[in-house]
Enzyme design. Sequence first.
Site, short mmCIF file in Angstrom:
data_model
loop_
_atom_site.label_atom_id
_atom_site.label_comp_id
_atom_site.label_asym_id
_atom_site.label_seq_id
_atom_site.Cartn_x
_atom_site.Cartn_y
_atom_site.Cartn_z
N GLU A 119 1.01 -1.37 0.07
CA GLU A 119 0.51 0.17 0.10
C GLU A 119 0.53 1.21 0.19
O GLU A 119 0.04 2.06 -1.11
CB GLU A 119 -0.91 -0.09 1.68
N CYS A 156 0.38 -0.30 7.94
CA CYS A 156 0.05 0.88 6.59
C CYS A 156 -1.61 1.33 7.10
O CYS A 156 -2.23 1.53 6.06
CB CYS A 156 -0.15 -0.66 6.00
N ALA A 173 9.74 -42.00 -6.10
CA ALA A 173 9.18 -42.98 -6.82
C ALA A 173 8.73 -44.06 -6.82
O ALA A 173 9.97 -44.56 -5.75
CB ALA A 173 10.06 -42.39 -8.12
N ALA A 178 13.79 -49.13 -6.02
CA ALA A 178 15.24 -49.38 -6.42
C ALA A 178 15.25 -51.14 -7.11
O ALA A 178 14.32 -51.73 -6.29
CB ALA A 178 16.18 -48.84 -5.55
N ALA A 209 17.12 -54.36 -6.35
CA ALA A 209 17.21 -55.36 -5.40
C ALA A 209 19.68 -54.92 -5.47
O ALA A 209 19.89 -54.63 -4.05
CB ALA A 209 17.69 -56.61 -5.66
N ARG A 226 15.55 -27.96 -13.70
CA ARG A 226 15.67 -27.92 -14.55
C ARG A 226 14.34 -28.11 -15.38
O ARG A 226 14.04 -28.97 -15.73
CB ARG A 226 16.29 -28.93 -15.36
N LEU A 254 14.58 -40.93 4.98
CA LEU A 254 14.11 -39.81 5.47
C LEU A 254 12.82 -39.22 5.18
O LEU A 254 11.62 -38.73 5.83
CB LEU A 254 15.00 -38.01 4.28
#
Length: 337
Positions: free
Chosen positions: A56, A89, A157, A165, A167, A210, A272
């Site tokens: 403002e 303000c 994923a 992943a 083995a 990216r 994590l």
Amino acid sequence: MAGISLAEQAAMARARELALRGPRGVNPQVGAVLLAPDGAVLAEGWHRGAGTPHAEVDALSRLSPAQARGATAVVTLEPCNHTGRTGPCAEALLAAGVARVVHASADPGDASSGGAERLRAAGVDVARADEAEGDALIADWLFVQRTGRPRVTVKWAQSLDGRAAAADGTSRWITGPEARAHVHRERAAHDAIAVGTGTVLADDPQLTARIDGEDPPQPLPVVFGDRPVPEAAALRRHPRGLRTATRDLERELLALAADGIQALYVEGGPTLASAFLRAGLADRLTVYLAPTLLGGPRTALDDIGVGTIDEQRRLTVTRLEQLGRDLLVEATTEKER
């Protein structure tokens, strides 16, 4: 919107655009538009970061005192009513002689709220615009005000049989290019991205966003754990630098919020991800399901503190989308709802 003119509605849409020019951080992104009594735009402003004039005041600074008198201020957030690094303000608008204020979100702060009441008490006409759209603009900031910590999105994923992943530990690539492109947009939409030291040592990730043809904002990389990040690690060359964190998730989240991190993207492997879920600190989940089977011991999650079926973590699915051959599932936890 009842009681809001078409000119004011257009000004609010413009104010939201202006707000996004400001940085995300400790303070909210706020935009403002000043209108003449006939609805013409007099000035625009936005908040440029801590210690700078609020939206403002930024808009008022572009006018002479005579131009501001009788104007309408359209603001994405209720004008503040306290003195911090800058003055209130609400008082600045009163001093300028503004006749009407239209705001969207209410200020949630204990010290800074009350600007609308102060303006009304002084005879200013105050109206409330679409609260939902205003809140959506600063949703992550409002979350920090409510909880004291950033909103946490945990991403992983996995194959259809729940493996992250093979083995032998190889995982590149479970998902296809469309899913990976979506991950990069998610990175750019968050203020920080978190991994554990195990992921850094095993995968040496860049953790940059990216996007083809764009120069997206980069999240601050945060590495949780006790082991040091190697000097030769790709993260040492990250454009935002590097932040290390201990295993004390709650303390580290509070510290991140104090430094202006509103949204954290946890991308760093089963250990994590499971730690955030076990601690009850995951607000959103973003899971990419690949139509493949891997078997073996490399599960997408470890122990998350569920011992019996009665302790299961129930979620609400908010989005399902096909990304190439993969399926994106987004969900929120109970407390996020």
